[in-house]
Scaffold this motif. Sequence first.
Motif, mmCIF file in Angstrom:
data_model
loop_
_atom_site.group_PDB
_atom_site.id
_atom_site.type_symbol
_atom_site.label_atom_id
_atom_site.label_comp_id
_atom_site.label_asym_id
_atom_site.label_seq_id
_atom_site.Cartn_x
_atom_site.Cartn_y
_atom_site.Cartn_z
ATOM 1 N N GLY A 159 0.811 -1.218 0.000
ATOM 2 C CA GLY A 159 0.000 0.000 0.000
ATOM 3 C C GLY A 159 0.830 1.246 0.000
ATOM 4 N N LYS A 160 1.077 1.807 -1.166
ATOM 5 C CA LYS A 160 2.043 2.890 -1.302
ATOM 6 C C LYS A 160 1.610 4.129 -0.528
ATOM 7 N N THR A 161 0.485 4.730 -0.918
ATOM 8 C CA THR A 161 0.053 5.960 -0.288
ATOM 9 C C THR A 161 -0.299 5.714 1.166
ATOM 10 N N THR A 162 -0.889 4.570 1.465
ATOM 11 C CA THR A 162 -1.236 4.250 2.840
ATOM 12 C C THR A 162 0.009 4.153 3.707
ATOM 13 N N ALA A 163 1.063 3.542 3.179
ATOM 14 C CA ALA A 163 2.309 3.419 3.934
ATOM 15 C C ALA A 163 2.901 4.789 4.228
ATOM 16 N N ILE A 164 2.866 5.674 3.237
ATOM 17 C CA ILE A 164 3.355 7.042 3.441
ATOM 18 C C ILE A 164 2.546 7.721 4.531
ATOM 19 N N ASN A 165 1.223 7.581 4.448
ATOM 20 C CA ASN A 165 0.321 8.222 5.400
ATOM 21 C C ASN A 165 0.615 7.755 6.821
ATOM 22 N N TRP A 166 0.720 6.422 6.997
ATOM 23 C CA TRP A 166 0.956 5.877 8.324
ATOM 24 C C TRP A 166 2.270 6.370 8.908
ATOM 25 N N TYR A 167 3.340 6.286 8.111
ATOM 26 C CA TYR A 167 4.666 6.598 8.638
ATOM 27 C C TYR A 167 4.762 8.057 9.074
ATOM 28 N N LEU A 168 4.247 8.948 8.232
ATOM 29 C CA LEU A 168 4.337 10.358 8.554
ATOM 30 C C LEU A 168 3.453 10.713 9.744
ATOM 31 N N ASN A 169 2.267 10.104 9.828
ATOM 32 C CA ASN A 169 1.396 10.351 10.965
ATOM 33 C C ASN A 169 2.030 9.876 12.269
ATOM 34 N N GLU A 170 2.694 8.701 12.211
ATOM 35 C CA GLU A 170 3.357 8.200 13.403
ATOM 36 C C GLU A 170 4.459 9.156 13.828
ATOM 37 N N ARG A 171 5.185 9.685 12.849
ATOM 38 C CA ARG A 171 6.228 10.659 13.171
ATOM 39 C C ARG A 171 5.619 11.882 13.858
ATOM 40 N N GLY A 172 4.456 12.315 13.330
ATOM 41 C CA GLY A 172 3.812 13.488 13.896
ATOM 42 C C GLY A 172 3.347 13.261 15.323
ATOM 43 N N ARG A 173 2.930 12.052 15.642
ATOM 44 C CA ARG A 173 2.421 11.749 16.969
ATOM 45 C C ARG A 173 3.528 11.705 18.017
ATOM 46 N N GLU A 174 4.770 11.509 17.596
ATOM 47 C CA GLU A 174 5.845 11.393 18.568
ATOM 48 C C GLU A 174 6.065 12.696 19.309
ATOM 49 N N GLY A 175 5.850 13.797 18.649
ATOM 50 C CA GLY A 175 5.934 15.089 19.310
ATOM 51 C C GLY A 175 7.356 15.589 19.494
ATOM 52 N N ALA A 176 8.277 14.712 19.858
ATOM 53 C CA ALA A 176 9.657 15.120 20.127
ATOM 54 C C ALA A 176 10.476 15.263 18.846
ATOM 55 N N ALA A 177 9.977 14.707 17.749
ATOM 56 C CA ALA A 177 10.734 14.754 16.493
ATOM 57 C C ALA A 177 10.784 16.184 15.985
ATOM 58 N N VAL A 178 11.953 16.620 15.584
ATOM 59 C CA VAL A 178 12.118 17.966 15.058
ATOM 60 C C VAL A 178 11.607 18.019 13.629
ATOM 61 N N LEU A 179 11.406 19.228 13.115
ATOM 62 C CA LEU A 179 10.824 19.420 11.797
ATOM 63 C C LEU A 179 11.660 18.768 10.703
ATOM 64 N N ARG A 180 12.978 18.838 10.806
ATOM 65 C CA ARG A 180 13.805 18.287 9.730
ATOM 66 C C ARG A 180 13.675 16.777 9.626
ATOM 67 N N VAL A 181 13.366 16.094 10.732
ATOM 68 C CA VAL A 181 13.156 14.653 10.679
ATOM 69 C C VAL A 181 11.879 14.344 9.920
ATOM 70 N N SER A 182 10.835 15.135 10.146
ATOM 71 C CA SER A 182 9.586 14.945 9.418
ATOM 72 C C SER A 182 9.787 15.194 7.924
ATOM 73 N N ILE A 183 10.557 16.226 7.593
ATOM 74 C CA ILE A 183 10.834 16.522 6.189
ATOM 75 C C ILE A 183 11.641 15.392 5.560
ATOM 76 N N TYR A 184 12.625 14.893 6.300
ATOM 77 C CA TYR A 184 13.433 13.783 5.798
ATOM 78 C C TYR A 184 12.583 12.524 5.617
ATOM 79 N N SER A 185 11.683 12.261 6.566
ATOM 80 C CA SER A 185 10.786 11.111 6.444
ATOM 81 C C SER A 185 9.931 11.214 5.193
ATOM 82 N N ALA A 186 9.435 12.420 4.900
ATOM 83 C CA ALA A 186 8.645 12.626 3.692
ATOM 84 C C ALA A 186 9.476 12.360 2.449
ATOM 85 N N ALA A 187 10.718 12.848 2.432
ATOM 86 C CA ALA A 187 11.588 12.658 1.269
ATOM 87 C C ALA A 187 11.868 11.179 1.027
ATOM 88 N N VAL A 188 12.129 10.417 2.092
ATOM 89 C CA VAL A 188 12.412 8.990 1.945
ATOM 90 C C VAL A 188 11.203 8.257 1.386
#
Length: 363
Positions: free
Chosen positions: A39-68
């Motif tokens: 599930g391509k788009t679903t996998a992207i959605n899940w991973y980025l949402n999980e990153r967002g829920r962590e709260g402690a992750a800095v913005l550049r990690v979220s941007i890097y996660s999106a790029a990967v």
Amino acid sequence: MLRQKPELNIIYISERMRHSLQPVARSSLTAVVAPMGYGKTTAINWYLNERGREGAAVLRVSIYSAAVNICSAPTGILIPPSGPLILYSITAGGVSVAALFMGGYLPGILMGLCVAGLAVFIAVKKGYKSSDVKDPDPAIKIIIDAVPSLLAVIIVMGGILAGFFTATEAGVVLCLYCGLLSILYKEMTLKSFYNLLADTMESSATILFLIAASSIMSYVMSYSGIPAAISNALMSVSSKRYVILLIMNVFLLVMGMFLDLTPAVLIFTPIFLPITRSIGMSDVQFGIMLIMNLGIGSVTPPVGSCLFVGCGVGKVKIEGVTKYIVPLFAAMVVALFLVTFIPAIALVVPYLCGLVPSLGWTM
């Protein structure tokens, strides 16, 4: 229970596949593996949402996660089942879908490994931490729950290779199987079923119209001698196979930045297929090369569909993601050139299955 449902235009089964990956790994590597045929788009959605829920992750990690995630998405159109490969088969005049499907495995895995290796290297070098989000369900329960969904790929590929049904019939079998599973998982309602049918009719009408228009265009080009003119122009630059393929790859990469994948396959297949045949490239290898080029183009601006979807889901800006995409883009191009200049990468699996006559150039 699953925490979120996928959008209606994404097969429900991909959500189960995505869910089964959570206990396996929680890092940039998972972000690459998830889109590789599941599930391509679903996998992207899940991973980025999980990153967002962590709260402690800095913005550049979220941007890097999106790029990967954005750069790993093209692997999904190479590893079967693959709609673009079926479209290429139709446009090319009946190239074996089974051979294309089997030929897509190693190039797709190679591209995924190139992106994954570089993604892990960058993450370790910059000190990015993996996710520690815990799932309430035990890992074994999640995996067992996903087994029926994971069998869908085996049913499709096994049925095609065993001769039980054609690639077109495999689509019908897969729809019926996924429909039964969606009822079993209690994720299909009458309203969602109606919306799925409406989306399917809209998508099918668009593709059929493009195929009809491309057939007319192919006839006009053949009648006017455009493919022969382009072939002569390329041959006048150089008669060497590798130089011609290099020029072709650069052209397709640039065109992939401005054209969506479906119309690009319909436009460029009748133009370049006669050229690749004249230099001894297998139709199967050319199909894989073409789809890889256009898939890579989908992660680049200004028209990259994966780029816009990934940035939208991750709630990050395109200009912020671009600098992280550049090295991953280079890794994908390396995989592309390996597939282009080493025919065995795309042909060894079809050859072992008896679907192509040789592993190298035909002349």
